[in-house]
Design an enzyme around this catalytic site. Structure first.
Site, PDB file in Angstrom:
ATOM      1  CD  GLU A 186      -3.012  -1.162   2.264  1.00  0.00           C
ATOM      2  OE1 GLU A 186      -2.835  -0.372   3.011  1.00  0.00           O
ATOM      3  OE2 GLU A 186      -3.891  -2.185   1.884  1.00  0.00           O
ATOM      4  CD  GLU A 313      -3.645  -5.845   3.770  1.00  0.00           C
ATOM      5  OE1 GLU A 313      -4.474  -5.308   4.238  1.00  0.00           O
ATOM      6  OE2 GLU A 313      -2.489  -5.340   3.639  1.00  0.00           O
TER       7      GLU A 313
HETATM    8  O1  AHR Z   1      -4.629  -5.869   7.526  1.00  0.00           O
HETATM    9  C1  AHR Z   1      -4.766  -4.514   8.159  1.00  0.00           C
HETATM   10  C2  AHR Z   1      -4.024  -3.689   7.329  1.00  0.00           C
HETATM   11  O2  AHR Z   1      -4.881  -3.108   6.556  1.00  0.00           O
HETATM   12  C3  AHR Z   1      -2.751  -3.742   6.823  1.00  0.00           C
HETATM   13  O3  AHR Z   1      -1.574  -3.470   7.536  1.00  0.00           O
HETATM   14  C4  AHR Z   1      -2.764  -2.714   5.684  1.00  0.00           C
HETATM   15  O4  AHR Z   1      -1.971  -3.261   4.611  1.00  0.00           O
HETATM   16  C5  AHR Z   1      -4.247  -2.552   5.239  1.00  0.00           C
HETATM   17  O5  AHR Z   1      -4.411  -1.197   5.256  1.00  0.00           O
END
Ligand code: AHR
Length: 514
Positions: A186, A313
């Site tokens: 990210e 994610e």
């Molecule tokens: O999974 C929780 C968080 O969400 C992670 O650290 C990040 O990559 C995302 O924004």
């Protein structure tokens, strides 16, 4: 792929699911059932590693046995580590060698202190214990290319070189052969340490990719995308797709109202389709400017190499309800379990484009598994996940569904006018001689007697696995020692099954021999 005929409210009382087990679409990559462990909240400390536990729940190394058993039950194929946002300031060198020498550091993503008592070698040891493959995310925040190359050498080096020797000195003679490496996490986000512009990231990612693959050509690199529907995704794919193997996208959703809650995954399905198109756009683009000679202009794809999507994610998460800096411990209800089942249907339907997906996260932090000092709770979302991970393998099968649809507020809002939210959400998979159909009935009030076409097995019964249904409420949650939402297993006569009742707010998996 599922095609839909949307019925009027009256017609919707008599839905139909139609399929043919020979109508296969794509191989399902087993890596879509991956996990994710971040140094965040109680995921690592108190989750997979809990050395101070006094209740007999740990092995001699301090790893939680109940977590290991759950991973064995799920057969998790790959686990992403160490973040997430955490990775943007992570110095992997802090987490190796004798524990007493490891420095404590400020942790800037979640505003904590990182003790470094769990690091690379412990993660590799744990992966071995749970029989999974490691997937490491590189620090492209404060980390340098030199750090990244050193980490790759530490993990995979088999020659007489400094970091490979350091690993040996730390007691690990054999290389770990880590195959999957992500080029940052990210890095586009304003919350990141060292947030990047897309142009800067793309330049850097190409240079890192070249160097990393020089050191170990066998590795697979994952590019840092956004949510799949952004100019960031378009640009970085355009610039970098030749150098990478997968493109990562992330998406979370959550709503306290049921229909908006289960509508979220359709945004992810659209994102997969958009990303798939962006991947092809990047491959097909023809640069006209340097070619005065038209005979030199290729009309086909610039390269045969086609990256896949790494949805590394995904989950139900309302970050106001369960804030990240407070450990993001979501308590999942039946509605959330149905949302997770829809997510997994989406992965099966879009198997052609997916090289990997890792649920965020695997323990305690927005997770189907919650530990406490005294035990473990398998949340509502664990059970559809388990059914998919056990059975939905092999090849994705085309399905046609005639069903009603939800009309109303969605979350996110943009999908209200873009996607259909069907009352019956379906995917199918054939694995050798076993056929599987996964059906989520999201309706709050109505069970649907559904005509099944093409479902009758050659012989024998149909196994039925159900989560939720008539006797439950959408708000039901599981607690440690009181897991009310779980899998109920029955059988129905195969040849006679022309119709099947999918109960209101339930997930059902039908399984039979073709
Ligand atoms: O999974 C929780 C968080 O969400 C992670 O650290 C990040 O990559 C995302 O924004």
């Amino acid at each position: 792929m599922t095609t839909l005929t949307i019925l009027s409210d009256e017609e919707a009382k008599a839905p139909l699911i139609s399929l043919n087990p020979t109508h296969t679409i794509a191989d399902i990559d087993p890596l879509i059932y991956g996990g994710f462990t971040e140094h965040m909240g109680r995921c690592i400390y108190g989750g997979i590693y809990d050395p101070d536990n006094k209740n007999g729940l740990i092995d001699e190394k301090g790893y939680r046995k109940d977590v290991i058993e759950s991973f064995h039950e799920l057969k998790v194929p790959v686990v992403r580590y160490p973040g997430g946002n955490f990775v943007a300031t992570y110095r992997w060198q802090d987490g190796i060698g004798p524990r007493e020498n490891r420095p404590k550091r400020p942790e800037l993503a979640w505003n904590g202190i990182e003790s470094n008592q769990f690091g690379t070698d412990e993660f590799m040891e744990w992966c071995k214990l749970v029989k999974t493959e490691p997937y490491l995310c590189l620090n492209m925040g404060t980390g340098t290319l030199e750090d990244a190359l050193a980490w790759l050498e530490y993990c995979n080096g088999d020659k007489d070189t400094y970091y490979a020797n350091l690993r040996r000195k730390n007691g690990h003679a054999e290389p770990y052969n880590v195959k999957y490496w992500a080029l940052g996490n990210e890095v586009w986000g304003p919350w990141q340490v060292e947030q990047n512009l897309k142009e800067d990231y793309a330049k850097k990612a190409i240079q890192w990719a070249k160097a990393l693959k020089l050191l170990d050509p066998s590795i697979k690199l994952i590019l840092c995308g956004r949510d799949g529907c952004s100019d960031w995704d378009r640009y970085v794919l355009q610039e970098c797709s030749r150098y990478i193997d997968m493109h990562s996208i992330h998406f979370y959703h959550g709503d306290s109202s049921h229909y908006p809650n289960i509508s979220g995954p359709y945004a992810a399905e659209r994102a997969i389709q958009i990303t798939s198109a962006l991947i092809d756009l990047a491959r097909c683009e023809i640069d006209l400017t340097p070619f005065p000679d038209f005979s030199k202009i290729s009309t086909g794809p610039r390269t045969a190499h086609r990256p896949t999507i790494c949805f590394d994610e995904w989950n139900v998460w309302d970050s106001e309800r369960a804030p990240g800096d407070k450990g993001a411990e979501e308590l999942y209800n039946l509605s959330d379990a149905l949302a997770v089942a829809i997510w997994l249907n989406i992965f099966i339907r879009n198997a052609k484009d997916l090289g990997m997906a890792t649920i965020a996260q695997s323990v305690n932090v927005i997770s189907p598994l919650m530990t406490s000092p005294t035990g473990i709770c398998k949340q509502t979302t664990y059970w559809p996940l388990l059914l998919f991970m056990k059975y939905m393998h092999g090849k994705s099968v085309a399905v046609h569904v005639r069903t009603g649809a939800y009309k109303g507020k969605t979350n996110p809002e943009w999908i209200e006018s873009t996607c259909t939210v069907p009352k019956l959400d379906v995917s199918a998979a054939v694995n050798g001689e076993w056929m599987h159909v996964a059906v989520v009935n999201v309706d709050e009030e109505n069970s649907f007697e559904t005509e099944l076409s093409g479902v009758a097995p050659a012989s024998g019964d149909i196994q039925v696995f159900k989560v939720g249904g008539e006797s439950y409420s959408l708000k039901d949650v599981n607690k440690e020692g009181n897991e009310t939402i779980k899998i109920m297993e029955t059988r129905v006569k195969g040849e006679e099954t022309k119709k099947f009742v999918f109960e209101r707010h339930s997930f059902t998996l039908l399984r039979w021999k073709v």
